[in-house]
Design a protein around this motif. Structure first.
Motif, PDB file in Angstrom:
ATOM      1  N   VAL A 242       0.935  -1.260  -0.193  1.00 23.30           N
ATOM      2  CA  VAL A 242      -0.125   0.113  -0.310  1.00 23.30           C
ATOM      3  C   VAL A 242       0.980   0.784   0.144  1.00 23.30           C
ATOM      4  O   VAL A 242       1.892   1.575   0.709  1.00 23.30           O
ATOM      5  CB  VAL A 242      -0.640   0.050   1.173  1.00 23.30           C
ATOM      6  N   LEU A 243       0.490   2.470  -0.935  1.00 23.10           N
ATOM      7  CA  LEU A 243       1.349   3.535  -1.035  1.00 23.10           C
ATOM      8  C   LEU A 243       0.419   4.761   0.012  1.00 23.10           C
ATOM      9  O   LEU A 243      -0.147   4.608   0.042  1.00 23.10           O
ATOM     10  CB  LEU A 243       1.969   3.960  -1.685  1.00 23.10           C
ATOM     11  N   TRP A 244       1.820   5.057   0.872  1.00 21.78           N
ATOM     12  CA  TRP A 244       1.114   5.719   1.938  1.00 21.78           C
ATOM     13  C   TRP A 244       1.748   7.694   1.898  1.00 21.78           C
ATOM     14  O   TRP A 244       2.883   7.551   1.268  1.00 21.78           O
ATOM     15  CB  TRP A 244       1.367   5.312   3.324  1.00 21.78           C
ATOM     16  N   PRO A 245       0.508   9.174   2.085  1.00 20.59           N
ATOM     17  CA  PRO A 245       1.116   9.864   2.221  1.00 20.59           C
ATOM     18  C   PRO A 245       2.635  10.014   2.773  1.00 20.59           C
ATOM     19  O   PRO A 245       2.975   9.199   3.780  1.00 20.59           O
ATOM     20  CB  PRO A 245       0.222  10.535   2.956  1.00 20.59           C
ATOM     21  N   ASP A 246       3.613  10.416   2.587  1.00 17.12           N
ATOM     22  CA  ASP A 246       4.721  10.816   3.363  1.00 17.12           C
ATOM     23  C   ASP A 246       4.131  11.247   5.096  1.00 17.12           C
ATOM     24  O   ASP A 246       3.479  11.535   4.998  1.00 17.12           O
ATOM     25  CB  ASP A 246       5.838  11.941   3.106  1.00 17.12           C
ATOM     26  N   HIS A 247       5.257   9.819   5.938  1.00 18.63           N
ATOM     27  CA  HIS A 247       5.245   9.949   7.343  1.00 18.63           C
ATOM     28  C   HIS A 247       5.879   9.348   8.024  1.00 18.63           C
ATOM     29  O   HIS A 247       6.484   8.856   7.788  1.00 18.63           O
ATOM     30  CB  HIS A 247       2.705   9.312   7.668  1.00 18.63           C
ATOM     31  N   CYS A 248       6.115  10.091   9.206  1.00 19.36           N
ATOM     32  CA  CYS A 248       6.961   9.131  10.375  1.00 19.36           C
ATOM     33  C   CYS A 248       8.137   9.384   9.631  1.00 19.36           C
ATOM     34  O   CYS A 248       9.204   8.407   9.405  1.00 19.36           O
ATOM     35  CB  CYS A 248       6.362   7.815  10.432  1.00 19.36           C
TER      36      CYS A 248
END
Ligand code: VGL
Ligand code: ZN
Length: 203
Positions: free
Chosen positions: A79-85
């Motif tokens: 799954v591709l996510w928004p840039d995070h952590c």
């Protein structure tokens, strides 16, 4: 709580809470619940999702892809996510109100640019160990109680892997919140039930 049971607090970080880059609905609500819960445990592990800025799970690294889509990678669907952590940024910090001063271990995960790691135990290649299994074993831990964010990703994968490493596992539902992408929350509970993870309202 007995000394053979550890509490594992998953990813209660700014980016997964209100105003964060990948905010889990109602994510902040787990913080007071976990603060109270943690007092009952001698052994507490906190995990932190901790990615380099160009991490493979970020949609921004895949031209033409949007967040929340899925792409095939060498180790399977991702799954591709928004840039995070992103490591060492404010978004990666633990929630400012999380108060677990006696937590002896902070397990970071997802730091390899090319491999995601929802699980606190095994990276997404399903081979690379974080070392948490050994840390728990060295302390005689036989059961983990899991809480935090997000139920259907990092909490579920960690609970499933705890079972793989021969630990008993309980997920404390009121101390978790999910993302629920296309039925992922129900699917994760199904998988956890099938693996012998206990779903509990309290401990
Ligand atoms: C998580 C998506 C991406 C989680 C981490 O903590 O559940 N979810 N990275
Ligand atoms: Zn992540």
């Amino acid at each position: 709580m007995d000394s053979r049971t550890a509490l594992v607090v998953i990813d209660v970080q700014a980016d997964f809470c209100a105003g964060g880059a990948l905010a889990v609905p109602d994510g902040d609500a787990v913080v007071p619940v976990i603060n109270a819960l943690a007092r009952h445990y001698q052994t507490v592990v906190i995990t932190q999702d901790w990615h380099p800025a160009n991490h493979v799970s970020f949609a921004s690294q895949h031209p033409g892809q949007d967040p929340f889509g899925t792409i095939p990678l060498a180790y399977g669907p991702q799954v591709l996510w928004p840039d995070h952590c992103v490591m060492d940024t404010a978004g990666a910090a633990l929630h400012r109100d999380l108060h677990v001063p006696h937590a002896a271990m902070i397990q970071r995960k997802g730091s390899n640019r090319l491999i995601d790691s929802y699980s606190a135990f095994l990276e997404a290649d399903r081979t690379t160990r974080t070392g948490l299994d050994g840390w728990l074993a060295a302390r005689g831990i036989e059961r983990v109680d899991l809480c935090g964010l997000a139920t259907d990703y990092c909490v579920a994968w960690s609970a499933l892997d705890a079972r793989r490493f021969g630990l008993e596992a309980r997920v404390i539902e009121p101390a978790c919140r999910g993302i629920d992408l296309e039925g992922s929350l129900a699917a994760s509970w199904q998988a956890m039930m099938a693996a012998g993870v206990a779903r509990v309202a309290s401990v």
